[in-house]
Motif scaffolding. Structure first.
Motif, PDB file in Angstrom:
ATOM      1  N   UNK A   1      26.247  13.517  32.925  1.00  0.00           N
ATOM      2  CA  UNK A   1      27.605  13.887  32.115  1.00  0.00           C
ATOM      3  C   UNK A   1      27.133  15.692  31.645  1.00  0.00           C
ATOM      4  N   UNK A   2      26.300  15.654  30.984  1.00  0.00           N
ATOM      5  CA  UNK A   2      25.976  16.506  30.253  1.00  0.00           C
ATOM      6  C   UNK A   2      25.285  16.993  31.736  1.00  0.00           C
ATOM      7  N   UNK A   3      25.031  17.575  32.884  1.00  0.00           N
ATOM      8  CA  UNK A   3      23.796  17.230  33.741  1.00  0.00           C
ATOM      9  C   UNK A   3      25.452  18.270  33.770  1.00  0.00           C
ATOM     10  N   UNK A   4      26.707  17.607  35.100  1.00  0.00           N
ATOM     11  CA  UNK A   4      27.195  18.161  35.756  1.00  0.00           C
ATOM     12  C   UNK A   4      28.040  19.097  34.720  1.00  0.00           C
ATOM     13  N   UNK A   5      28.506  18.489  33.549  1.00  0.00           N
ATOM     14  CA  UNK A   5      28.929  19.635  32.743  1.00  0.00           C
ATOM     15  C   UNK A   5      28.273  21.506  32.659  1.00  0.00           C
ATOM     16  N   UNK A   6      26.837  20.894  32.839  1.00  0.00           N
ATOM     17  CA  UNK A   6      26.061  22.369  33.062  1.00  0.00           C
ATOM     18  C   UNK A   6      26.154  22.554  34.243  1.00  0.00           C
TER      19      UNK A   6
ATOM     20  N   UNK B   1      24.327  24.698  25.171  1.00  0.00           N
ATOM     21  CA  UNK B   1      24.059  24.791  24.007  1.00  0.00           C
ATOM     22  C   UNK B   1      25.240  24.450  23.425  1.00  0.00           C
ATOM     23  N   UNK B   2      26.604  24.025  24.390  1.00  0.00           N
ATOM     24  CA  UNK B   2      27.861  23.438  24.176  1.00  0.00           C
ATOM     25  C   UNK B   2      27.618  21.679  23.968  1.00  0.00           C
ATOM     26  N   UNK B   3      26.909  21.972  24.699  1.00  0.00           N
ATOM     27  CA  UNK B   3      26.981  20.346  25.585  1.00  0.00           C
ATOM     28  C   UNK B   3      25.969  19.306  24.618  1.00  0.00           C
ATOM     29  N   UNK B   4      27.045  18.721  23.581  1.00  0.00           N
ATOM     30  CA  UNK B   4      26.608  17.567  23.116  1.00  0.00           C
ATOM     31  C   UNK B   4      27.017  16.709  22.384  1.00  0.00           C
ATOM     32  N   UNK B   5      26.667  15.771  22.331  1.00  0.00           N
ATOM     33  CA  UNK B   5      27.096  14.199  21.757  1.00  0.00           C
ATOM     34  C   UNK B   5      28.681  14.616  20.541  1.00  0.00           C
ATOM     35  N   UNK B   6      28.734  15.179  19.813  1.00  0.00           N
ATOM     36  CA  UNK B   6      30.119  15.013  19.156  1.00  0.00           C
ATOM     37  C   UNK B   6      31.313  16.252  20.043  1.00  0.00           C
TER      38      UNK B   6
ATOM     39  N   UNK C   1      35.580  16.897  24.967  1.00  0.00           N
ATOM     40  CA  UNK C   1      35.214  16.819  26.668  1.00  0.00           C
ATOM     41  C   UNK C   1      36.662  17.631  26.590  1.00  0.00           C
ATOM     42  N   UNK C   2      37.843  18.409  25.909  1.00  0.00           N
ATOM     43  CA  UNK C   2      38.445  19.221  25.808  1.00  0.00           C
ATOM     44  C   UNK C   2      38.249  19.899  25.939  1.00  0.00           C
ATOM     45  N   UNK C   3      36.942  20.280  24.912  1.00  0.00           N
ATOM     46  CA  UNK C   3      36.817  22.517  24.690  1.00  0.00           C
ATOM     47  C   UNK C   3      35.787  22.542  26.250  1.00  0.00           C
ATOM     48  N   UNK C   4      35.000  21.593  26.349  1.00  0.00           N
ATOM     49  CA  UNK C   4      33.835  22.147  27.221  1.00  0.00           C
ATOM     50  C   UNK C   4      34.468  21.489  28.820  1.00  0.00           C
ATOM     51  N   UNK C   5      35.775  21.256  29.394  1.00  0.00           N
ATOM     52  CA  UNK C   5      36.778  21.111  30.523  1.00  0.00           C
ATOM     53  C   UNK C   5      37.458  22.015  29.613  1.00  0.00           C
TER      54      UNK C   5
END
Length: 83
Positions: free
Chosen positions: A13-18, A26-31, A34-38
């Protein structure tokens, strides 16, 4: 599910996001919520499709908006093992 399997789902999932959504690594962390990443509705829909195509699990848009990366990965992992 084993820790390594859970970690690999987080990694996928992290790889998809990046890679697909160009979220800074640096924004892709477990905590991270998702609404902030997408950040927009189209990204949410595209992520739901990407997760289904990549991991074979259907997810709802609400799940993507209401969880952290770790929580989302855990839910996806639970569905994969339930099959």
């Amino acid at each position: 599910m084993t820790i390594s399997a859970q970690e690999s789902i987080v990694q996928v999932i992290s790889d998809l996001l990046v890679e697909k959504f160009e979220v800074p690594a640096e924004e892709v962390r477990p905590d991270a919520p998702m609404r902030e990443l997408l950040t927009d509705s189209l990204m949410v829909v595209e992520m739901a499709i990407a997760v289904h195509e990549t991991l074979g699990v259907k997810v709802e848009e609400d799940e993507l908006r209401g969880t952290t990366l770790a929580e989302f990965a855990e839910a996806v992992g639970a569905r994969r093992t339930a099959r």
